[in-house]
Design a protein around this motif. Structure first.
Motif, PDB file in Angstrom:
ATOM      1  N   LYS A 130      -2.114  20.084  24.950  1.00  0.00           N
ATOM      2  CA  LYS A 130      -3.074  19.016  24.691  1.00  0.00           C
ATOM      3  C   LYS A 130      -4.497  19.571  24.619  1.00  0.00           C
ATOM      4  O   LYS A 130      -4.813  20.574  25.247  1.00  0.00           O
ATOM      5  N   ASP A 131      -5.319  18.887  23.835  1.00  0.00           N
ATOM      6  CA  ASP A 131      -6.749  19.204  23.745  1.00  0.00           C
ATOM      7  C   ASP A 131      -6.999  20.652  23.327  1.00  0.00           C
ATOM      8  O   ASP A 131      -7.868  21.344  23.882  1.00  0.00           O
ATOM      9  N   GLY A 175      -2.998  24.936  30.111  1.00  0.00           N
ATOM     10  CA  GLY A 175      -3.362  23.529  29.967  1.00  0.00           C
ATOM     11  C   GLY A 175      -2.174  22.615  30.184  1.00  0.00           C
ATOM     12  O   GLY A 175      -1.103  23.039  30.628  1.00  0.00           O
ATOM     13  N   THR A 231      -7.395  23.284  19.757  1.00  0.00           N
ATOM     14  CA  THR A 231      -7.592  23.299  18.304  1.00  0.00           C
ATOM     15  C   THR A 231      -6.329  23.723  17.583  1.00  0.00           C
ATOM     16  O   THR A 231      -5.910  23.098  16.598  1.00  0.00           O
TER      17      THR A 231
END
Length: 203
Positions: free
Chosen positions: A114-115, A188, A117
């Motif tokens: 998630k989050d 993450g 690029t």
């Protein structure tokens, strides 16, 4: 299948006891010896909220913290879950089949960073039974058993008399996918979805 409730229209004994009659009357005479009476009844369809079955699936499953293996070898992480036939109101020749849909165009199962690029993606498999390191090599994941149907991959089918039955399943994620990766780049939170579909099948 719909649950149909039949309501009797003949309550003569009760009406006689109360003296209340909610019918209109017609008469026959020598001048009008013939007449007709309309016969009515009512069948109620499924009421709002009525269901033929309730299948309970997990709200969420969590692999927890994944570990990068030190060598380029298989390193499976297993996550068990249950699908339960909580309530069944079916005819004997009816069954409830449960399918699981994958993600993306290839219908595979992933969790995605998630989050990020360019998010890192990790594949996992689904088995319709409990598996572990001792037996996984002898088992076939539902997503490897053949092409998915319109509703996804078949997971299980409950018969009309199997209320309360639990179908165990296992998600298997091979942490070997993390080997050689830059942990700072792929660190993450990860998430994905497996979408359940249920339908009544008549045999």
């Amino acid at each position: 299948m719909k649950k149909v409730k039949f309501i009797s229209a003949i309550m003569a004994a009760m009406l006689a006891a109360t003296g209340v009659v909610s019918v209109s009357a017609a008469t026959l005479t020598n001048e009008n010896p013939d007449s007709s009476t309309e016969v009515t009844a009512r069948i109620e369809g499924t009421q709002p909220g009525d269901v033929s079955y309730v299948i309970t699936i997990p709200d969420m499953v969590d692999f927890g913290t994944l570990t990068q293996p030190q060598t380029d070898t298989q390193s499976n992480k297993y996550l068990n879950f249950d699908v339960t036939a909580t309530e069944l109101k079916l005819n004997d020749n009816n069954f409830v089949s449960v399918y699981i849909n994958g993600q993306d165009i290839d219908d595979k199962f992933y969790i995605t960073q998630k989050d990020a690029t360019n998010p890192f993606k990790i594949k996992y498999d689904i088995y319709s039974e409990k598996v572990n390191d001792d037996n996984v090599a002898d088992k076939i994941a539902i997503n490897d058993a053949g092409a998915p149907g319109a509703n996804g991959f078949h997971f299980t089918t409950f018969s009309a008399d199997s209320q309360g039955q639990v179908q165990e399943g296992t998600l298997v994620l091979n942490q070997q996918a993390l080997y050689g990766q830059d942990l700072d780049a792929i660190a993450g939170n990860y998430s994905g979805t497996m979408t359940f579909h249920s339908s009544i099948v008549t045999i």
